[in-house]
Scaffold this active site. Structure first.
Site, PDB file in Angstrom:
ATOM      1  N   GLU A   4      -8.081 133.520 -86.433  1.00  0.00           N
ATOM      2  CA  GLU A   4      -6.970 133.648 -85.576  1.00  0.00           C
ATOM      3  C   GLU A   4      -6.210 134.879 -85.598  1.00  0.00           C
ATOM      4  O   GLU A   4      -6.540 135.686 -86.178  1.00  0.00           O
ATOM      5  CB  GLU A   4      -6.213 132.181 -85.999  1.00  0.00           C
ATOM      6  CG  GLU A   4      -5.516 131.952 -87.409  1.00  0.00           C
ATOM      7  CD  GLU A   4      -4.979 130.819 -87.706  1.00  0.00           C
ATOM      8  OE1 GLU A   4      -4.500 130.044 -86.734  1.00  0.00           O
ATOM      9  OE2 GLU A   4      -4.742 130.789 -88.873  1.00  0.00           O
ATOM     10  N   LYS A  12       0.460 124.013 -92.247  1.00  0.00           N
ATOM     11  CA  LYS A  12       1.609 124.899 -91.823  1.00  0.00           C
ATOM     12  C   LYS A  12       2.657 124.887 -92.911  1.00  0.00           C
ATOM     13  O   LYS A  12       3.847 124.378 -92.767  1.00  0.00           O
ATOM     14  CB  LYS A  12       2.149 124.114 -90.676  1.00  0.00           C
ATOM     15  CG  LYS A  12       3.006 125.315 -89.722  1.00  0.00           C
ATOM     16  CD  LYS A  12       2.967 124.824 -88.222  1.00  0.00           C
ATOM     17  CE  LYS A  12       3.941 125.594 -87.614  1.00  0.00           C
ATOM     18  NZ  LYS A  12       3.467 127.083 -87.269  1.00  0.00           N
ATOM     19  N   TYR A  23       6.562 123.555 -92.328  1.00  0.00           N
ATOM     20  CA  TYR A  23       7.674 123.550 -91.435  1.00  0.00           C
ATOM     21  C   TYR A  23       6.603 123.161 -89.958  1.00  0.00           C
ATOM     22  O   TYR A  23       5.532 123.189 -90.059  1.00  0.00           O
ATOM     23  CB  TYR A  23       8.154 124.987 -91.328  1.00  0.00           C
ATOM     24  CG  TYR A  23       6.928 126.115 -90.788  1.00  0.00           C
ATOM     25  CD1 TYR A  23       6.052 126.496 -91.431  1.00  0.00           C
ATOM     26  CD2 TYR A  23       7.342 126.692 -89.552  1.00  0.00           C
ATOM     27  CE1 TYR A  23       5.225 127.568 -91.150  1.00  0.00           C
ATOM     28  CE2 TYR A  23       6.549 127.617 -89.045  1.00  0.00           C
ATOM     29  CZ  TYR A  23       5.323 127.896 -90.149  1.00  0.00           C
ATOM     30  OH  TYR A  23       4.510 129.110 -89.341  1.00  0.00           O
ATOM     31  N   LEU A  68      -5.037 127.331 -88.448  1.00  0.00           N
ATOM     32  CA  LEU A  68      -3.939 126.212 -87.945  1.00  0.00           C
ATOM     33  C   LEU A  68      -4.463 125.534 -86.756  1.00  0.00           C
ATOM     34  O   LEU A  68      -4.651 126.143 -85.554  1.00  0.00           O
ATOM     35  CB  LEU A  68      -2.689 126.807 -87.705  1.00  0.00           C
ATOM     36  CG  LEU A  68      -1.501 125.833 -87.568  1.00  0.00           C
ATOM     37  CD1 LEU A  68      -1.100 125.579 -88.943  1.00  0.00           C
ATOM     38  CD2 LEU A  68      -0.442 126.343 -86.749  1.00  0.00           C
TER      39      LEU A  68
HETATM   40  N1  PMP Z   1      -1.823 129.788 -85.842  1.00  0.00           N
HETATM   41  C1  PMP Z   1      -0.938 130.219 -86.938  1.00  0.00           C
HETATM   42  C2  PMP Z   1      -1.280 131.064 -88.106  1.00  0.00           C
HETATM   43  C3  PMP Z   1       0.280 130.073 -86.386  1.00  0.00           C
HETATM   44  O1  PMP Z   1       1.392 130.538 -87.124  1.00  0.00           O
HETATM   45  C4  PMP Z   1       0.601 129.788 -85.166  1.00  0.00           C
HETATM   46  C5  PMP Z   1       1.921 129.402 -84.550  1.00  0.00           C
HETATM   47  N2  PMP Z   1       2.829 128.613 -85.004  1.00  0.00           N
HETATM   48  C6  PMP Z   1      -0.412 129.161 -84.315  1.00  0.00           C
HETATM   49  C7  PMP Z   1      -1.851 129.335 -84.681  1.00  0.00           C
HETATM   50  C8  PMP Z   1      -0.346 128.646 -83.073  1.00  0.00           C
HETATM   51  O2  PMP Z   1       0.014 127.080 -83.009  1.00  0.00           O
HETATM   52  P1  PMP Z   1       1.022 126.303 -82.066  1.00  0.00           P
HETATM   53  O3  PMP Z   1       0.348 126.377 -80.953  1.00  0.00           O
HETATM   54  O4  PMP Z   1       1.435 124.911 -82.516  1.00  0.00           O
HETATM   55  O5  PMP Z   1       2.289 127.087 -82.027  1.00  0.00           O
END
Ligand code: PMP
Length: 287
Positions: A180, A148, A34, A204
């Protein structure tokens, strides 16, 4: 009653009318990927980067992209136009489709494509100014956190750990190093230098993460991308989380102990402001 209009496999319909068969592999196995794309003033933010990450996730799970980038872009614009609010966030999901339950990939099955858009409420001024409570936990997710994936059970369990104790986010460590948050990337500031975890299979690759590092470079704030030992993160002057919907927030207490002086720090303030300015500039250019 919700008036949200969603897209499912080629058709637009009210959210309440959208149905998928119970044998969808997204439902049975969490076999899908996603994206979440913020939309400001009806314009998707960093769409090309989100679509590139979608392609990366699809490649990782060996699923063909059901649409070209141009088609995704048209679809994102259409779903935004059909929904209310200037600021929204587009959620899109692709699963391996409907097939008899078997772990093996099905042959000749069409992927399920689902897209919705919801109102985007970025964190309130109060949250930005006070920061948020964070707790720590051992990262027990799989070793492809760069994908993701819709299989978010571990992330849900993590987030709930925080909510159970009145905190907002979990800062995770694996083998003594920072990874994270449950739904965010984590930055720390040490001696005025911004530290970011490397983009590898343990995190991610955040779109907001990239924006933050670009803004730090433009502002002349020293930054280092390297592994961050747990003791360094725990002693940091500042800790932040970043994500497309939360933007940038300071973690002002970690496991009930103040981070720095317990208020969002000076480096956070600069980058937060730079992020807001940058958003406005990009939106003006797109207009
Ligand atoms: N890490 C994880 C596990 C996440 O779910 C997200 C948010 N989708 C992020 C990092 C941050 O990614 P982004 O800045 O692309 O929203």
């Amino acid at each position: 009653m919700s008036t949200e209009i969603v897209y499912l496999n080629g058709e637009f319909m009210p959210l309440g009318d959208a149905r998928i068969p119970v044998l969808d592999r997204g439902f049975i196995f969490g076999d899908g990927v996603y994206e979440v794309i913020p939309v400001y003033s009806r314009r998707p933010f960093r769409l090309a980067e989100h679509l590139r990450r979608l392609q990366r996730s699809l490649d990782a799970i060996r699923l063909a992209n059901p649409m070209s980038d141009a088609e995704w872009e048209r679809l994102a614009q259409e779903i935004v136009a059909r929904n209310q609010g200037e600021d929204q966030y587009v959620y899109l999901q692709v699963t391996r489709g409907v097939a008899r339950r078997d772990h093996a990939f099905p042959q000749n099955v069409k992927p399920t494509v689902f897209v919705m858009s919801s109102p985007l409420t970025t964190p309130s001024r109060e949250t930005v100014e006070n920061g948020i409570k964070g707790i720590t936990a051992t990262d027990f997710r799989w070793l492809r956190c760069d994908v993701k994936s819709t299989s978010l059970l571990a992330n849900c369990l993590m987030r709930q750990l925080a909510l159970d104790v009145g905190a907002v986010e979990v800062v995770m460590f694996r083998d003594g190093y920072l990874t994270e948050g449950s739904a965010s990337n984590v930055f720390v500031v040490k001696n005025g230098t911004l530290l970011a975890t490397p983009k590898n299979h343990l995190v991610l690759p955040g779109i907001t993460y990239d924006v933050v590092l670009e803004l730090a470079a433009a502002a002349g704030i020293p930054a280092e991308v390297r592994e961050i030992p747990e003791h360094e993160a725990r002693a940091a002057e500042e800790i932040w989380i970043t994500s497309s919907t939360k933007e940038i927030l300071a973690v002002t207490t970690l496991d009930e102990k103040p981070v720095g002086d317990g208020k969002p720090g000076p480096v956070f303030r600069r980058i937060y402001q730079a992020y807001q300015d940058y958003k406005r500039t990009v939106m003006r250019q797109a207009a």
